[in-house]
Design an enzyme around this catalytic site. Structure first.
Site, PDB file in Angstrom:
ATOM      1  N   GLU A 126       0.833  -1.208   0.000  1.00 12.81           N
ATOM      2  CA  GLU A 126       0.000   0.000   0.000  1.00 12.81           C
ATOM      3  C   GLU A 126       0.867   1.258   0.000  1.00 12.81           C
ATOM      4  O   GLU A 126       1.984   1.250   0.533  1.00 12.81           O
ATOM      5  CB  GLU A 126      -0.900   0.012   1.236  1.00 12.81           C
ATOM      6  CG  GLU A 126      -2.335  -0.434   0.983  1.00 12.81           C
ATOM      7  CD  GLU A 126      -3.173   0.612   0.246  1.00 12.81           C
ATOM      8  OE1 GLU A 126      -2.626   1.435  -0.508  1.00 12.81           O
ATOM      9  OE2 GLU A 126      -4.395   0.581   0.431  1.00 12.81           O
ATOM     10  N   ASP A 127       0.336   2.310  -0.565  1.00 17.49           N
ATOM     11  CA  ASP A 127       1.012   3.596  -0.506  1.00 17.49           C
ATOM     12  C   ASP A 127       0.840   4.240   0.857  1.00 17.49           C
ATOM     13  O   ASP A 127       1.799   4.650   1.495  1.00 17.49           O
ATOM     14  CB  ASP A 127       0.517   4.523  -1.625  1.00 17.49           C
ATOM     15  CG  ASP A 127      -1.008   4.625  -1.681  1.00 17.49           C
ATOM     16  OD1 ASP A 127      -1.709   3.912  -0.929  1.00 17.49           O
ATOM     17  OD2 ASP A 127      -1.516   5.419  -2.501  1.00 17.49           O
ATOM     18  N   ASP A 136      -4.510   5.916   5.875  1.00 23.39           N
ATOM     19  CA  ASP A 136      -5.056   7.156   6.435  1.00 23.39           C
ATOM     20  C   ASP A 136      -5.967   6.767   7.592  1.00 23.39           C
ATOM     21  O   ASP A 136      -5.483   6.511   8.695  1.00 23.39           O
ATOM     22  CB  ASP A 136      -5.773   7.895   5.296  1.00 23.39           C
ATOM     23  CG  ASP A 136      -6.064   9.342   5.616  1.00 23.39           C
ATOM     24  OD1 ASP A 136      -6.986   9.589   6.411  1.00 23.39           O
ATOM     25  OD2 ASP A 136      -5.370  10.224   5.087  1.00 23.39           O
ATOM     26  N   PHE A 158      -2.324  16.366   3.651  1.00 21.33           N
ATOM     27  CA  PHE A 158      -2.527  15.675   2.381  1.00 21.33           C
ATOM     28  C   PHE A 158      -1.219  15.665   1.609  1.00 21.33           C
ATOM     29  O   PHE A 158      -0.649  16.707   1.322  1.00 21.33           O
ATOM     30  CB  PHE A 158      -3.636  16.323   1.556  1.00 21.33           C
ATOM     31  CG  PHE A 158      -4.145  15.387   0.498  1.00 21.33           C
ATOM     32  CD1 PHE A 158      -5.085  14.423   0.804  1.00 21.33           C
ATOM     33  CD2 PHE A 158      -3.644  15.440  -0.797  1.00 21.33           C
ATOM     34  CE1 PHE A 158      -5.526  13.518  -0.157  1.00 21.33           C
ATOM     35  CE2 PHE A 158      -4.080  14.542  -1.768  1.00 21.33           C
ATOM     36  CZ  PHE A 158      -5.026  13.581  -1.442  1.00 21.33           C
ATOM     37  N   ARG A 179       1.379  12.146  -9.417  1.00 25.41           N
ATOM     38  CA  ARG A 179       1.836  10.783  -9.103  1.00 25.41           C
ATOM     39  C   ARG A 179       3.285  10.562  -9.522  1.00 25.41           C
ATOM     40  O   ARG A 179       3.973   9.715  -8.980  1.00 25.41           O
ATOM     41  CB  ARG A 179       0.964   9.739  -9.828  1.00 25.41           C
ATOM     42  CG  ARG A 179      -0.460   9.638  -9.328  1.00 25.41           C
ATOM     43  CD  ARG A 179      -1.104   8.362  -9.869  1.00 25.41           C
ATOM     44  NE  ARG A 179      -2.550   8.374  -9.800  1.00 25.41           N
ATOM     45  CZ  ARG A 179      -3.264   7.968  -8.740  1.00 25.41           C
ATOM     46  NH1 ARG A 179      -2.650   7.559  -7.652  1.00 25.41           N
ATOM     47  NH2 ARG A 179      -4.577   7.991  -8.774  1.00 25.41           N
TER      48      ARG A 179
HETATM   49  P1  XMP Z   1      -8.261   5.245   4.295  1.00 28.32           P
HETATM   50  O1  XMP Z   1      -8.772   6.485   4.991  1.00 28.32           O
HETATM   51  O2  XMP Z   1      -9.365   4.279   4.015  1.00 28.32           O
HETATM   52  O3  XMP Z   1      -7.770   5.786   2.899  1.00 28.32           O
HETATM   53  O4  XMP Z   1      -7.104   4.631   5.057  1.00 28.32           O
HETATM   54  C1  XMP Z   1      -6.679   5.257   2.251  1.00 28.32           C
HETATM   55  C2  XMP Z   1      -6.649   5.753   0.847  1.00 28.32           C
HETATM   56  O5  XMP Z   1      -6.953   7.150   0.762  1.00 28.32           O
HETATM   57  C3  XMP Z   1      -6.057   7.815  -0.098  1.00 28.32           C
HETATM   58  N1  XMP Z   1      -5.302   8.824   0.678  1.00 28.32           N
HETATM   59  C4  XMP Z   1      -4.435   9.709   0.185  1.00 28.32           C
HETATM   60  N2  XMP Z   1      -4.020   9.928  -1.067  1.00 28.32           N
HETATM   61  N3  XMP Z   1      -2.620  11.670  -0.300  1.00 28.32           N
HETATM   62  C5  XMP Z   1      -3.111  10.917  -1.300  1.00 28.32           C
HETATM   63  O6  XMP Z   1      -2.712  11.131  -2.435  1.00 28.32           O
HETATM   64  C6  XMP Z   1      -2.995  11.525   0.985  1.00 28.32           C
HETATM   65  O7  XMP Z   1      -2.514  12.255   1.863  1.00 28.32           O
HETATM   66  C7  XMP Z   1      -3.953  10.485   1.240  1.00 28.32           C
HETATM   67  N4  XMP Z   1      -4.546  10.035   2.369  1.00 28.32           N
HETATM   68  C8  XMP Z   1      -5.364   9.035   1.978  1.00 28.32           C
HETATM   69  C9  XMP Z   1      -5.162   6.745  -0.663  1.00 28.32           C
HETATM   70  O8  XMP Z   1      -5.685   6.323  -1.904  1.00 28.32           O
HETATM   71  C10 XMP Z   1      -5.256   5.605   0.301  1.00 28.32           C
HETATM   72  O9  XMP Z   1      -5.071   4.330  -0.276  1.00 28.32           O
HETATM   73 MG    MG Z   2      -4.391   4.031  -2.370  1.00 23.24          MG
END
Ligand code: XMP
Ligand code: MG
Length: 183
Positions: free
Chosen positions: A103-104, A107, A156, A169
């Site tokens: 995972e990237d 959040d 963010f 990206r």
């Molecule tokens: P949750 O809240 O379900 O969300 O853990 C995870 C997904 O939300 C996106 N995400 C971000 N994408 N910058 C981004 O470009 C951020 O700071 C960010 N925070 C959440 C991301 O797709 C992740 O998999």
């Molecule tokens: Mg993602």
């Protein structure tokens, strides 16, 4: 930041390209030690994890295969709801497989929590998670994430796979998006 054309959109670089690559090498050494002798299926979550996957997979001295999943989380543009829809499913069967989700960013953790439940229901031998970034202050559900690159503030962030409205990206560093871009 090499992409100087968008530098006005960024508040600051949070993690440099060199720091990312050093961390990925460190994570790879841990993963190699933990999975020695095993065939690991890396599951990348599209699209954000593309860069992490590309670099981690090449760094790993293990026999790995790669598969991809795309999910969308219902919610507002900045907050996920935990209600997830599969946009692209895996090509592989998970029965008996050793799975590592790549995972990237974590959040709230809601998307990953759903994904873990979904993949575990398919009968794998094990499922663990490697996430490059995690936002501890945003976490709404505690998850056992075995490999985390960096804990970061609740801002963010973009770059190295992470987007805002599909942009940024391709930046090599991870940076904080300037508020004027999204307000
Ligand atoms: P949750 O809240 O379900 O969300 O853990 C995870 C997904 O939300 C996106 N995400 C971000 N994408 N910058 C981004 O470009 C951020 O700071 C960010 N925070 C959440 C991301 O797709 C992740 O998999
Ligand atoms: Mg993602």
């Amino acid at each position: 930041m090499d992409s100087s054309d968008v530098s006005g959109d960024l508040t600051n670089v949070l993690i440099t390209e060199a720091e990312i690559h050093a961390k990925i090498a460190e994570l790879a050494r841990r993963i190699e030690a933990d999975y020695a002798g095993q065939d690991v299926l890396l599951v990348g979550v599209l699209k954000g994890a593309v860069m992490v996957m590309a670099d981690l997979a090449r760094e790993l001295r293990l026999p790995i295969t790669m598969d991809w999943m795309a999910v969308s989380s219902y919610g507002t543009s900045t907050q996920s709801s935990g209600v997830v829809r599969i946009l692209k499913d895996l090509d592989s069967e998970l029965e008996g497989r050793t799975v590592l989700i790549v995972e990237d960013i974590i959040d709230s953790g809601l998307t990953l929590s759903w994904l873990l439940g979904n993949l575990r229901s398919r009968g794998p031998a094990s499922v663990e998670v490697c996430a490059l970034l995690r936002k501890p202050d945003a976490v709404r559900i505690e998850l056992d994430v075995k490999y985390v690159g960096f804990d970061i503030p609740n801002d963010f962030v973009i770059g190295y796979g992470l987007d805002y409205a599909e942009k940024y990206r391709n930046l090599k560093d991870i940076a904080v998006l300037a508020p004027h871009v999204y307000s």
